[in-house]
Scaffold this active site. Structure first.
Site, PDB file in Angstrom:
ATOM      1  N   SER A 116       0.665  -0.856  -0.108  1.00 32.32           N
ATOM      2  CA  SER A 116       0.017   0.030  -0.199  1.00 32.32           C
ATOM      3  C   SER A 116       0.761   1.247  -0.018  1.00 32.32           C
ATOM      4  CB  SER A 116      -0.377  -0.169   1.266  1.00 32.32           C
ATOM      5  OG  SER A 116      -1.725   1.067   1.741  1.00 32.32           O
ATOM      6  N   TYR A 140      -2.006  -0.341  10.180  1.00 31.83           N
ATOM      7  CA  TYR A 140      -2.169  -0.561   8.912  1.00 31.83           C
ATOM      8  C   TYR A 140      -1.172  -0.475   8.030  1.00 31.83           C
ATOM      9  CZ  TYR A 140      -3.526  -0.653   4.160  1.00 31.83           C
ATOM     10  OH  TYR A 140      -4.084  -1.381   2.779  1.00 31.83           O
ATOM     11  N   LYS A 144       2.273  -3.714   6.717  1.00 32.63           N
ATOM     12  CA  LYS A 144       2.899  -3.728   5.102  1.00 32.63           C
ATOM     13  C   LYS A 144       3.666  -3.741   5.001  1.00 32.63           C
ATOM     14  CE  LYS A 144      -1.572  -4.473   3.664  1.00 32.63           C
ATOM     15  NZ  LYS A 144      -2.130  -5.346   2.534  1.00 32.63           N
TER      16      LYS A 144
END
Ligand code: UDP
Length: 324
Positions: A116, A140, A144
């Site tokens: 991302s 989040y 990643k």
């Protein structure tokens, strides 16, 4: 060629399964259906199971000749990741590690990872290329980036080759109208705007009009889900041909503001959309736009649905079908 699609019942994974089947690949989907839908998996073999289940993973890799793995199964809500980091680290990191360990044990050495733009955090320059510093600002994004670093270590230690694809704003829907975005709860701008247009929702909120952008609303780089899937195929092809591990941005390089998105939705749908102004959402950078030159050059990636109107039209086709 058989590809294991982990998270193939979700938004992007389901479009991937459809594309792989259309291009003649064998497909096995593994999904725990925590956020995905069984009926979104349009073919191939479906296994209902969880990445935490190492016994199941061993069984899957023993019983199938898997040539490569595409991993879409992760939680994606930034706000929730701040409230409940354990959920994000357990699924997005620990479960991914479980998958990688099973792959190494069964000598499966090709991995495409859904990463991302969140790995970059607050941009210090825009457009963002792959060399931009990685300073994720929420669990989040950190989940990643941690996996990307694990993948570099697994390449060195086990020759597990991977391509990390850093999505900007995944958007749109299957041009044939069979698939689309179905998040519960929905938090993404385009489906929310279109739900306000179809009457499934009363209004849509604009999170902040005081950003340092021409119209004061946030600018994002929306990239069509079908174009994302094409990039996965090209990335897998690179690894199947013996190519090296890499990370690529996936975006069109065009930024559109929240207001421009709403205006486009009004035009495409020919509906009035009730808009309410709301305060800024925490953690939203003013501008996120990709420099995807590297993916174009090294993968020969050439997005075909880069017009905002097309992206919104395909999403609208799906919204109308779902709200009927
Ligand atoms: N946004 C908004 N209202 C909404 C949802 C999103 O104004 O109801 C804005 C959000 O602040 C961001 C942009 O739309 O600037 C895209 O948000 P989305 O959640 O779709 O994707 P993100 O950029 O967070 O990955």
């Amino acid at each position: 060629m058989t590809i294991l699609v982990v998270g193939g019942a979700g938004y992007i994974g389901s479009h991937m399964v459809k594309m792989l089947l259309g291009r003649g690949y064998g497909v096995t989907t593994l999904d725990n259906l925590s956020t995905g839908y069984r009926d979104a998996v349009l073919g191939g073999e479906f296994i209902h199971g969880d990445l935490a289940d190492r016994t199941l993973l061993d069984k899957v890799f023993s019983e199938h000749r898997i040539d490569g793995v595409m991993h879409f199964a992760s939680f994606i809500q930034v706000g929730e990741s701040v409230q409940n980091p354990a959920k994000y680290y357990e699924n997005n990191v620990v479960n991914t590690l479980n998958l990688l360990n099973a792959m190494v044990a069964h000598d499966v050495k090709r991995f495409i990872f859904s990463s991302s733009a969140a790995v970059y955090g607050e941009p210090i320059r825009v457009p963002i290329d792959e060399t931009h510093p990685k300073n994720p600002i929420n669990p989040y994004g950190r989940s990643k980036w941690i996996v990307e670093q694990i993948l570099a270590d697994y390449d060195r230690a086990h020759a597990l080759k991977s391509v990390c694809l850093r999505y900007f704003n995944a958007a749109g829907a299957d041009p044939d109208g069979q698939l689309g975005e179905r998040h519960e709860p929905e938090t993404h701008l385009i489906p929310l705007v279109l739900q306000a247009a179809s009457g499934r929702r009363e209004s849509v909120q604009v999170f902040g009009r005081d950003y340092d952008t021409p119209d004061g609303t946030c600018i994002r780089d929306y990239v069509h889900v079908t174009d994302l899937c094409e990039a996965h195929l090209l990335a897998m092809d690179r690894l199947l041909k013996g190519g090296s591990s890499a990370a690529f941005n996936l975006g069109n390089g065009n930024g559109f503001s929240v207001q421009e998105m709403i205006d486009t939705a009004c035009k495409v749908t020919d509906k009035d959309i009730q808009v309410n102004d709301a305060p800024r959402r925490e953690g939203d950078p003013a501008r996120l736009v990709a420099d995807a030159t590297l993916a174009r050059k090294e993968l020969s990636w050439n997005p075909c649905y880069d017009e905002l109107e097309t992206i919104v039209r395909h999403a609208w086709q799906w919204e109308i079908a779902g709200s009927r």
